[in-house]
Design a protein around this motif. Structure first.
Motif, mmCIF file in Angstrom:
data_model
loop_
_atom_site.group_PDB
_atom_site.id
_atom_site.type_symbol
_atom_site.label_atom_id
_atom_site.label_comp_id
_atom_site.label_asym_id
_atom_site.label_seq_id
_atom_site.Cartn_x
_atom_site.Cartn_y
_atom_site.Cartn_z
ATOM 1 N N PRO A 1 0.413 -1.055 0.146
ATOM 2 C CA PRO A 1 0.426 -0.065 -0.069
ATOM 3 C C PRO A 1 0.907 1.145 -0.172
ATOM 4 C CG PRO A 1 0.181 -0.845 1.798
ATOM 5 C CD PRO A 1 0.674 -1.767 1.370
ATOM 6 N N LEU A 2 0.082 2.662 -0.569
ATOM 7 C CA LEU A 2 0.821 3.320 -0.619
ATOM 8 C C LEU A 2 -0.082 4.498 1.210
ATOM 9 C CD1 LEU A 2 0.680 4.700 -4.033
ATOM 10 C CD2 LEU A 2 2.873 3.781 -2.488
ATOM 11 N N PRO A 3 0.518 5.929 1.326
ATOM 12 C CA PRO A 3 0.245 6.219 2.126
ATOM 13 C C PRO A 3 -0.440 7.034 2.289
ATOM 14 C CG PRO A 3 2.190 7.285 2.065
ATOM 15 C CD PRO A 3 2.311 6.349 0.870
ATOM 16 N N VAL A 4 -1.248 6.892 3.191
ATOM 17 C CA VAL A 4 -3.387 7.365 3.235
ATOM 18 C C VAL A 4 -3.024 9.220 2.456
ATOM 19 C CG1 VAL A 4 -5.102 8.506 4.478
ATOM 20 C CG2 VAL A 4 -3.858 6.235 5.309
ATOM 21 N N GLY A 5 -3.791 9.236 1.882
ATOM 22 C CA GLY A 5 -3.606 10.777 1.214
ATOM 23 C C GLY A 5 -2.543 10.339 0.063
ATOM 24 N N CYS A 6 -2.436 9.081 -0.157
ATOM 25 C CA CYS A 6 -0.604 9.316 -1.195
ATOM 26 C C CYS A 6 -1.073 10.271 -2.500
ATOM 27 C CB CYS A 6 -1.045 7.979 -1.823
ATOM 28 S SG CYS A 6 -1.468 7.915 -3.204
ATOM 29 N N GLU A 7 0.160 11.329 -2.855
ATOM 30 C CA GLU A 7 0.380 11.844 -3.740
ATOM 31 C C GLU A 7 1.580 11.488 -4.648
ATOM 32 O OE1 GLU A 7 -1.352 14.904 -4.011
ATOM 33 O OE2 GLU A 7 -2.966 14.097 -2.833
ATOM 34 N N ASP A 8 2.549 12.383 -5.049
ATOM 35 C CA ASP A 8 3.177 12.217 -6.593
ATOM 36 C C ASP A 8 4.488 11.160 -6.003
ATOM 37 O OD1 ASP A 8 4.230 12.798 -8.043
ATOM 38 O OD2 ASP A 8 5.971 14.510 -7.734
ATOM 39 N N LEU A 9 5.054 10.453 -7.030
ATOM 40 C CA LEU A 9 5.798 9.379 -6.120
ATOM 41 C C LEU A 9 7.388 10.103 -6.850
ATOM 42 C CD1 LEU A 9 3.532 6.867 -8.990
ATOM 43 C CD2 LEU A 9 4.868 7.141 -5.880
ATOM 44 N N ALA A 10 8.253 9.705 -6.862
ATOM 45 C CA ALA A 10 9.552 9.934 -6.876
ATOM 46 C C ALA A 10 10.599 8.333 -7.619
ATOM 47 C CB ALA A 10 10.229 10.741 -7.137
ATOM 48 N N LEU A 11 11.640 8.200 -8.569
ATOM 49 C CA LEU A 11 12.319 7.176 -8.248
ATOM 50 C C LEU A 11 13.907 7.466 -8.188
ATOM 51 C CD1 LEU A 11 11.113 5.499 -11.672
ATOM 52 C CD2 LEU A 11 11.069 4.243 -9.660
ATOM 53 N N ASP A 12 14.578 5.905 -6.637
ATOM 54 C CA ASP A 12 15.546 6.636 -6.867
ATOM 55 C C ASP A 12 16.169 5.440 -6.779
ATOM 56 O OD1 ASP A 12 17.785 7.194 -4.914
ATOM 57 O OD2 ASP A 12 16.513 8.054 -2.850
ATOM 58 N N LEU A 13 17.038 5.549 -7.691
ATOM 59 C CA LEU A 13 17.173 4.197 -8.119
ATOM 60 C C LEU A 13 18.291 4.260 -8.059
ATOM 61 C CD1 LEU A 13 17.300 4.538 -12.225
ATOM 62 C CD2 LEU A 13 15.387 3.387 -9.918
ATOM 63 N N ASP A 14 19.287 4.815 -7.255
ATOM 64 C CA ASP A 14 20.545 4.831 -6.472
ATOM 65 C C ASP A 14 20.646 4.175 -4.922
ATOM 66 O OD1 ASP A 14 22.687 6.262 -7.368
ATOM 67 O OD2 ASP A 14 21.868 8.362 -6.728
ATOM 68 N N ALA A 15 19.124 4.754 -4.008
ATOM 69 C CA ALA A 15 18.916 3.608 -2.598
ATOM 70 C C ALA A 15 17.816 2.598 -3.153
ATOM 71 C CB ALA A 15 18.610 4.808 -1.924
ATOM 72 N N LYS A 16 17.582 2.575 -4.054
ATOM 73 C CA LYS A 16 16.456 1.210 -4.631
ATOM 74 C C LYS A 16 15.530 1.419 -3.638
ATOM 75 C CE LYS A 16 20.440 -1.408 -6.108
ATOM 76 N NZ LYS A 16 20.872 -2.942 -5.480
ATOM 77 N N LEU A 17 15.015 2.796 -3.875
ATOM 78 C CA LEU A 17 13.441 3.173 -2.531
ATOM 79 C C LEU A 17 12.925 3.629 -4.013
ATOM 80 C CD1 LEU A 17 14.838 4.457 0.019
ATOM 81 C CD2 LEU A 17 13.730 2.442 0.000
ATOM 82 N N LEU A 18 11.678 3.535 -3.867
ATOM 83 C CA LEU A 18 10.282 4.618 -4.843
ATOM 84 C C LEU A 18 9.004 5.244 -3.786
ATOM 85 C CD1 LEU A 18 8.294 4.584 -7.121
ATOM 86 C CD2 LEU A 18 7.075 3.293 -6.300
ATOM 87 N N TRP A 19 9.719 6.791 -4.120
ATOM 88 C CA TRP A 19 9.036 7.639 -2.700
ATOM 89 C C TRP A 19 7.830 7.691 -2.906
ATOM 90 C CZ3 TRP A 19 11.816 9.208 1.737
ATOM 91 C CH2 TRP A 19 12.981 8.116 1.713
ATOM 92 N N SER A 20 7.075 8.050 -2.086
ATOM 93 C CA SER A 20 5.804 8.939 -2.187
ATOM 94 C C SER A 20 5.632 9.475 -0.724
ATOM 95 C CB SER A 20 4.591 7.785 -2.462
ATOM 96 O OG SER A 20 3.538 8.014 -2.599
ATOM 97 N N LEU A 21 4.283 10.264 -0.927
ATOM 98 C CA LEU A 21 4.034 10.715 0.584
ATOM 99 C C LEU A 21 2.108 10.634 0.528
ATOM 100 C CD1 LEU A 21 2.572 14.253 -0.654
ATOM 101 C CD2 LEU A 21 5.494 14.208 -0.915
ATOM 102 N N GLY A 22 1.797 11.164 2.017
ATOM 103 C CA GLY A 22 0.395 11.582 2.123
ATOM 104 C C GLY A 22 0.160 12.462 2.612
ATOM 105 N N GLU A 23 -0.126 13.343 2.232
ATOM 106 C CA GLU A 23 -0.562 14.892 2.388
ATOM 107 C C GLU A 23 -1.848 15.151 3.762
ATOM 108 O OE1 GLU A 23 -3.277 17.373 0.000
ATOM 109 O OE2 GLU A 23 -5.039 14.972 -0.235
ATOM 110 N N HIS A 24 -2.455 14.217 4.495
ATOM 111 C CA HIS A 24 -3.414 14.525 5.531
ATOM 112 C C HIS A 24 -3.099 15.050 6.573
ATOM 113 C CE1 HIS A 24 -6.609 13.259 2.392
ATOM 114 N NE2 HIS A 24 -6.711 12.113 2.326
ATOM 115 N N PRO A 25 -3.796 15.859 7.707
ATOM 116 C CA PRO A 25 -3.116 16.171 8.936
ATOM 117 C C PRO A 25 -3.043 14.953 9.609
ATOM 118 C CG PRO A 25 -4.174 18.394 7.773
ATOM 119 C CD PRO A 25 -4.645 16.552 7.087
#
Length: 300
Positions: free
Chosen positions: A259-283
């Motif tokens: 799953p992605l965070p509650v209130g998920c938004e944008d995505l970014a690939l971090d190939l150096d650290a082998k991570l997919l970044w996302s974020l949740g916007e809700h307080p």
């Protein structure tokens, strides 16, 4: 990027945590719960030679009136951060950039920001300046005298017209991990008619975004998209429930079990650290989350 250095003695510091295998950045401050600032876009880049995460935020009144936008640049090793307000120059007077900043694409000194319904706005990170007093308060969207003594500001250099709603913006990488001068731009709509298109970014000041291809995944509430080789990643929000991640070829996306965070938004690939970044916007649910590729079944 000038001579600005980490840190700026701020207590508004993101804290890095490991949580069930993910890397979570949480804010030990009012940023965790405020209803005046909301995080939106995310991308990776370098700031003074250090791996840095960029997170865009927009400021609003409680009635939803837009006031300002900023980007927080987070040093991933030290978890320190720097805020840069986004501004436009109107006849020599700086005004806050009136955009939702729903997605970011960071190419060197060029920061591209999704300006919902008004194309892609470009900001010059090599010309960040410090403003003070009334000007700083104005660009931060503060009324009255306020308390802000100074602020760092990036000024818009171009508006790039795009034949899409431009809700979000994500980077594109070749199958071998080479970053391409391309982005995915997509539309957030509550119906399943939202489109995603791939564009090359202009190499010169006179150049234009050139559309390469577009597709409609048939998913409502899409919030972000990136591509690595043939594999696309698309985030889908579900109100106050965890978000969904869809991956695969653009004509055969499948929902991932992670799953992605509650209130998920944008995505970014971090190939150096082998991570997919996302974020949740809700307080109170606010987090910037890096999901390891191995959790997504990706061998890299």
């Amino acid at each position: 990027m000038g001579h600005m250095l980490w840190p700026f003695g701020t207590t508004w510091r993101p804290v890095r945590q490991r949580h069930r295998g993910t890397v979570d950045l949480r804010w030990l401050s009012a940023r965790t719960w405020t209803r005046r600032w909301y995080p939106q876009g995310v991308d990776l880049g370098e700031w003074q030679g250090r791996r840095t995460l960029a997170v865009s935020w927009f400021r609003q009144k409680l009635d939803g009136t837009h006031l300002a936008s900023r980007v927080a640049f987070v040093d991933l090793e030290r978890s320190r951060h720097l805020d840069v307000l986004l501004a436009i120059d109107e006849d020599g007077m700086l005004q806050p950039a009136p955009i939702h900043a729903g997605g970011l694409a960071w190419f060197g000194d060029r920061l591209f920001v999704a300006a919902t319904g008004r194309g892609i706005w470009e900001f010059d990170l090599s010309a960040i300046r410090r403003v003070r007093g009334a000007e700083a308060r104005r660009v931060a969207g503060l009324s009255g005298r306020g308390v802000r003594a100074s602020a760092l500001v990036a000024v818009r250099t171009r508006v790039h017209p795009i034949d899409l709603r431009c809700s979000y913006l994500g980077r594109v990488f070749d199958a071998d991990g080479t970053p391409l001068r391309r982005v995915l731009i997509g539309e957030y709509v509550t119906a399943d008619s939202g489109r995603i298109a791939e564009y090359t970014i202009p190499e010169t000041d006179e150049g234009r975004f050139e559309e390469q291809e577009r597709f409609s995944p048939g998913l409502p509430r899409m919030q972000g998209a990136v591509r690595w080789g043939e594999r696309h990643f698309v985030s889908q929000s579900d109100r106050m429930h965890p978000g969904a991640l869809w991956t695969g070829r653009r004509d055969a996306l499948e929902r991932d079990r992670v799953p992605l965070p509650v209130g998920c938004e944008d995505l970014a690939l971090d190939l150096d650290a082998k991570l997919l970044w996302s974020l949740g916007e809700h307080p109170w649910h606010r987090v910037v989350r890096g999901i390891p590729f191995r959790a997504l079944g990706i061998d890299s």
